[in-house]
Scaffold this motif. Sequence first.
Motif, PDB file in Angstrom:
ATOM      1  N   TYR A  16      19.379   7.769 -10.308  1.00 42.58           N
ATOM      2  CA  TYR A  16      19.935   7.611  -8.865  1.00 42.58           C
ATOM      3  C   TYR A  16      19.697   6.133  -8.683  1.00 42.58           C
ATOM      4  N   VAL A  23      16.068   5.256  -9.667  1.00 49.46           N
ATOM      5  CA  VAL A  23      15.188   6.526 -10.046  1.00 49.46           C
ATOM      6  C   VAL A  23      15.894   7.074 -11.274  1.00 49.46           C
ATOM      7  N   ALA A  25      15.447  10.341 -12.447  1.00 45.38           N
ATOM      8  CA  ALA A  25      15.390  11.609 -11.926  1.00 45.38           C
ATOM      9  C   ALA A  25      14.951  12.678 -13.216  1.00 45.38           C
ATOM     10  N   PRO A  44       5.016  18.971 -10.031  1.00 43.00           N
ATOM     11  CA  PRO A  44       5.145  18.491  -8.606  1.00 43.00           C
ATOM     12  C   PRO A  44       6.527  18.183  -8.075  1.00 43.00           C
ATOM     13  N   SER A  45       6.602  17.795  -6.702  1.00 42.20           N
ATOM     14  CA  SER A  45       7.943  17.849  -5.996  1.00 42.20           C
ATOM     15  C   SER A  45       8.358  16.500  -6.583  1.00 42.20           C
ATOM     16  N   GLY A  46       9.714  16.429  -6.597  1.00 42.87           N
ATOM     17  CA  GLY A  46      10.166  15.184  -6.991  1.00 42.87           C
ATOM     18  C   GLY A  46      10.113  14.757  -8.263  1.00 42.87           C
ATOM     19  N   CYS A  47       9.604  15.658  -9.315  1.00 42.49           N
ATOM     20  CA  CYS A  47       9.316  15.237 -10.756  1.00 42.49           C
ATOM     21  C   CYS A  47      10.881  15.345 -11.613  1.00 42.49           C
ATOM     22  N   GLY A  48      11.667  16.024 -10.818  1.00 43.59           N
ATOM     23  CA  GLY A  48      13.214  16.161 -11.544  1.00 43.59           C
ATOM     24  C   GLY A  48      13.421  17.406 -11.866  1.00 43.59           C
ATOM     25  N   LYS A  49      12.821  18.532 -11.382  1.00 39.28           N
ATOM     26  CA  LYS A  49      13.237  19.860 -11.910  1.00 39.28           C
ATOM     27  C   LYS A  49      14.651  20.186 -11.333  1.00 39.28           C
ATOM     28  N   SER A  50      14.900  20.037 -10.175  1.00 41.49           N
ATOM     29  CA  SER A  50      16.298  20.430  -9.647  1.00 41.49           C
ATOM     30  C   SER A  50      17.219  19.654 -10.352  1.00 41.49           C
ATOM     31  N   THR A  51      16.980  18.369 -10.368  1.00 36.49           N
ATOM     32  CA  THR A  51      18.199  17.673 -11.037  1.00 36.49           C
ATOM     33  C   THR A  51      18.269  18.004 -12.290  1.00 36.49           C
TER      34      THR A  51
HETATM   35  P1  ADP Z   1      12.043  18.264  -7.969  1.00 37.02           P
HETATM   36  O1  ADP Z   1      13.157  19.386  -8.128  1.00 37.02           O
HETATM   37  O2  ADP Z   1      11.208  18.302  -8.872  1.00 37.02           O
HETATM   38  O3  ADP Z   1      11.593  18.174  -6.795  1.00 37.02           O
HETATM   39  P2  ADP Z   1      14.331  16.340  -7.711  1.00 37.02           P
HETATM   40  O4  ADP Z   1      14.978  16.622  -9.001  1.00 37.02           O
HETATM   41  O5  ADP Z   1      14.765  16.822  -6.623  1.00 37.02           O
HETATM   42  O6  ADP Z   1      12.918  16.880  -7.975  1.00 37.02           O
HETATM   43  O7  ADP Z   1      14.295  14.839  -7.512  1.00 37.02           O
HETATM   44  C1  ADP Z   1      13.575  13.845  -8.620  1.00 37.02           C
HETATM   45  C2  ADP Z   1      13.859  12.495  -8.061  1.00 37.02           C
HETATM   46  O8  ADP Z   1      15.317  12.125  -7.920  1.00 37.02           O
HETATM   47  C3  ADP Z   1      12.895  12.268  -6.755  1.00 37.02           C
HETATM   48  O9  ADP Z   1      12.384  10.983  -6.769  1.00 37.02           O
HETATM   49  C4  ADP Z   1      14.195  12.254  -5.862  1.00 37.02           C
HETATM   50  O10 ADP Z   1      13.812  11.493  -4.641  1.00 37.02           O
HETATM   51  C5  ADP Z   1      15.009  11.739  -6.498  1.00 37.02           C
HETATM   52  N1  ADP Z   1      16.716  12.219  -6.032  1.00 37.02           N
HETATM   53  C6  ADP Z   1      17.257  13.368  -6.034  1.00 37.02           C
HETATM   54  N2  ADP Z   1      18.352  13.635  -5.577  1.00 37.02           N
HETATM   55  C7  ADP Z   1      18.750  12.351  -5.402  1.00 37.02           C
HETATM   56  C8  ADP Z   1      19.933  11.846  -4.558  1.00 37.02           C
HETATM   57  N3  ADP Z   1      20.818  12.507  -4.673  1.00 37.02           N
HETATM   58  N4  ADP Z   1      20.062  10.510  -4.433  1.00 37.02           N
HETATM   59  C9  ADP Z   1      18.863   9.624  -4.841  1.00 37.02           C
HETATM   60  N5  ADP Z   1      17.771  10.161  -5.357  1.00 37.02           N
HETATM   61  C10 ADP Z   1      17.499  11.591  -5.532  1.00 37.02           C
END
Ligand code: ADP
Length: 243
Positions: A16, A23, A25, A44-51
Amino acid sequence: MTGSTVLRACGLTRQYGRDSGLVRAVDEVDLDVPAGQTLAIMGPSGCGKSTLLHLLGGLQRPTGGQVWLAEHQIDTMSERALARLRRDHVGFVFQSFHLMDELTAVENVELAALLAGQSPGRARKQAMYLLDRVGLADRAAHLPSALSGGQRQRVAIARALSNEPLVVLADEPTGNLDSAATLEVLRLFEELRVAGQTLVVVTHDARIAAVADRVIAMRDGAFADDTQLASAATTGTVYNGRR
Ligand code: ADP
């Protein structure tokens, strides 16, 4: 790819931002998910799981690497073909349920089948079967607002199963639920696992690991740990040990 692999990722990457604000992700992830496996992705939150989950389900495009769903390489697929593939082969479950407020439980479950051109009679019959499967046949005519959080998520899971998906992808499915409702959903996932449904669940909740065949721990966009659990062997899940 082997016939029993439902999902495969090679060097899968999603960045991103640009330049200084970059970043990664998801950072060069390799993954094989065999048919029938229940995989929990934790971290942990922000480690890239959802992405990662969004990349695997074709909801987002990678910036690097490849991803296959069954025999189809989806990172290079047209938007239209990808939408059709998602509709036919993937069931999504989200933290906030994403149910239509003005439709009853059964109408929510049958909607996708109706939009795909199935006859109203068949769509209704299948939706009732699925509601029964998630233990909510007696709530079919209720609006989501008349259901508990756990019941809403079970309706959402019934909806996710309506296209008989190759894989169910769930993003923090218990994130909005209290303890009792979380147990309802866990019980259902356990039933799906025993039935051989391929399932990938992204979660903070360590209890999900108890119903998984395999747990991957993510850190900073990559896999820090990948553990095969004994539960797969004891219940005859079709995992074949191939990676
Ligand atoms: P998780 O699901 O583990 O909480 P995410 O996949 O949501 O993690 O996010 C992984 C990283 O990518 C984080 O640093 C988040 O801030 C960043 N991120 C996620 N979506 C976006 C986006 N649309 N634009 C910029 N950064 C993003």
